[in-house]
Design a protein around this motif. Sequence first.
Motif, PDB file in Angstrom:
ATOM      1  N   TYR A 297       0.840  -1.206   0.000  1.00  0.00           N
ATOM      2  CA  TYR A 297       0.000   0.000   0.000  1.00  0.00           C
ATOM      3  C   TYR A 297       0.872   1.253   0.000  1.00  0.00           C
TER       4      TYR A 297
ATOM      5  N   LYS B 169       2.648   1.624  -3.316  1.00  0.00           N
ATOM      6  CA  LYS B 169       1.758   2.007  -4.410  1.00  0.00           C
ATOM      7  C   LYS B 169       1.270   3.458  -4.283  1.00  0.00           C
ATOM      8  N   TYR B 170       0.921   3.837  -3.035  1.00  0.00           N
ATOM      9  CA  TYR B 170       0.239   5.122  -2.863  1.00  0.00           C
ATOM     10  C   TYR B 170       1.086   6.202  -2.191  1.00  0.00           C
TER      11      TYR B 170
END
Lengths: 734, 179
Positions: A282, A285-286
């Motif tokens: 997470y 990715k972000y």
Amino acid sequence: MDVTLSRRRFLKISSAALGWSVAGGTLGKISPRASAANATNGGIETIPTYCDMCFWKCGAIAYKRNGKLWKIEGNPEDPLSRGRLCPRGTGGIGAHYDPDRLRAPLMRKGERGNEQWVQVTWDEALNFIADKMQQIKAEYGPEAVALFSHGIGGTFFKHTIKAYGSPNIAAPSFAQCRGPRDTGFNLTFGEGVSTPERTDIRHARCLTLIGSHLGENMHNTQVQEFSEAIQNGASIIVVDPRYSIAASKAKYYLPIKPGTDMALLLAWMNVIVNEELYDKAYVKKYGFGFEAFRAEIAPYTPEWAYPETTIEPDLIRATAREMAKHKPASLIHPGRHVTWYGDDAQRSRAIALLNALLGSWGRKGGFYSPVSMDVPSYPYPPYPPSEKGKVDNPHEKYPYAHGHGALTTGIRDATITGEPYPVKGWFVYATNLINALPNEKETIEAIQHLDLLVVIDVIPSEIAGWADVILPESVYLERYDELNVEWFRDPFIALRQPVVESPHNQKPNWWIAKKLAEKLGLSEYYPWNHIEEYLDYRLKHAGYSLAEIKKKGIITGAKQPIYFDEGVPDEFYTPSGKIEFYSLQLKEKGFDPVPKYTPPDPPPPGFYRLLYGRAPVHSFGRTQTNPLLADMMDENSVWIHVDIARRYGLKTGDTIRLKNQDGVLSNKVKVLATERIRTDCVYLVHGFGHKNKMLKRAYMKGASDAELITRYKIDPLMGGTGMNVNFVTFEMEA
Amino acid sequence: MARLAMVIDTKKCVGCMDCVVACKTENNVPEHLDRDWLVYETRGKFPTLHMEIRSERCNHCDNPPCVYCCPTGASHVHDFGGVVLVDYDKCIGCKACLASCPYDARFINPNGYAEKCTFCIHRTEKGDDPACVAVCPTHCMYFGDIDDPNSEVSRLLASRNHHALLPAAGTKPQIYYLT
């Protein structure tokens, strides 16, 4: 053992009790069964509406018996209440029957603040106000009139003030409440938390509450979901200097030294990053700026945090691991009233970052993405543009002060100084500015500079005591209001509609705002004659009708995706388009790109930090004269740790006064000597110690925390006022 | 024969007093008087504390001293579910029942008769829950027939630790607290 009882047993055998039964029940000697039979045959009528006892806006069903208001229950169709109200909602009928309500328009006679009044007609009151507003407009421009408003009932006053030409509309819910939280989350995720909070408490496997006292703070859906989380066996972590109700439900209770939450948050993040417990996929990715963030938080070990927070390093590690174990269904609750220490936006950002490490934003058991129904607004003419712009934040001193319009305290400052331009008129709707803003002296000083102060409310609050004109509003059970088109996990529209008539000469807010606009020559902004036309227009343009929504009070829409994995776009409205672990925009503006810790000022010797919070049976200072709710709690007590109390020779029930660091003395207040609080602070439930004599039931009962909040620290990011920076000592000669 | 009882989950209860307010409006209970109330019982030293929160009321005892001591027969066990009731027409307000109740559950209504929780018999006879149970935002209260082993209350008592109040009083109280 420490046993506290809710009811006052000394009153129990008293025969002096008056029947509370204004609700028109069956008095007299009738057996319970006969009484019941009477009730069922007695012409029961039910009308759906939505509640106004706080600002959560739960759907409710009001019951009338023989034409009189009897009781009110949750509306099972309503996604917020799910058929169950909180105690304030259940006690809502007391707002209608409250003998201390404002009954007729009042105009001041004599000096401002002397609380001497002449009863006038609505025409006289509104003509006076309109004339003053025209004078102010001619001399200073329309921007010199400001509106302070709280709740959905302010909708039409905002409309009238905007039509008049002023952009200076403020709510204490930003700079005195939720503003820092939404600023911190916005800086991190590109979106705020809003209200009702987008917290998926129901599905959380681990819930961390930092000063949030759910159960005492009764925002209905959150408490219902808190109970569901407990039932589902979620791990509860509670951080609070006071052993709150929520703390009693916790697997881990962290009795933190007040003002050091940031140190704990940094240490938690340090453990989660160092032990590689974060949601790596997470974050990869972000996340934006994760490596720089990792370097910034490296020094903040649990051993570093221990002397600051007084929380043992082992407990910091254990709780960090616990919250990480349950990721992403691990929710660090962002809180609601978070204006504590003046670094609140950065503390809220730290909470946002901790949630980001756990991958909870956009995920089940974390933060969902709220949805809403599409109800077009009414097509009014455009508002006149303001030449001067807003008065509250000259030169963008607080670059993130753009939550709900203007800053309350910014308007107050401008009213006192006349800079950047004079403010000469205040409208105050449903908010008690004397208690809501810190340091009442400044509020009273600002009032001296006004040519017009109008207060619109249902009860005579302290700010009403300073008014030139007081306008009595119908309570929510007696009026229509704007539709509640809520942003929530389920989309719905709710209607507030009258259940009973106003008992005296009170009027609904829409009627007052429309009449005033007409007297100001602004009729074109109110092309409808009655709010029913307005509501029906909006509903028809959404494909429904007023007649339809009146039946059930609620129209629900189709389920929509609310999590990333259900199809919500995984987008972040930040400059980088990602979750900003490192904030370049903060750096550019001269702020810390990753939050840093500043130790709180210590109490002077012999003083204790003043903390305040909520009781489940009251909302702010608005409900203390409600006969049902006053019967549950009619005064507050000051919580003092038993050891400290003993040192002063105090025991539960003794009466003292509190004196703050600036010598301000509180009203008399009873002591609660308890194990349930640290030794370096004391606690008051907010909303008591009323000083307006017209509030007969609540007058001088308990102590006002607000009165003792003479100091405040301003949040440099967004202008919020940190209010947990006051200290008190005890005055025995009560 | 049904035996009606209430089971209250102290783990979920937040002590918000909604049950008290709901009882007051449902049953028109006079100001300053309550048929139900909250107890917050804290043990230990800060910060190692334990708190039990209980919504309390008449225990509708199987062995009810208030019924035995009533000189007029006003206090009686009703044939519906063993609920203990007061026939207000027969009550003379002598307060013998107030003195006999170990739970302090009764009071004298300003109109002169003894009053207390009725398990909302006007609702429960129709199959509804008592007002306090129906309103509770935490869903911590359960009402039903403990003689029926399949009822929710029976299943909760079979699966969870629980206690009743003052068992030594021998009254066989019918409000159970899950812990």
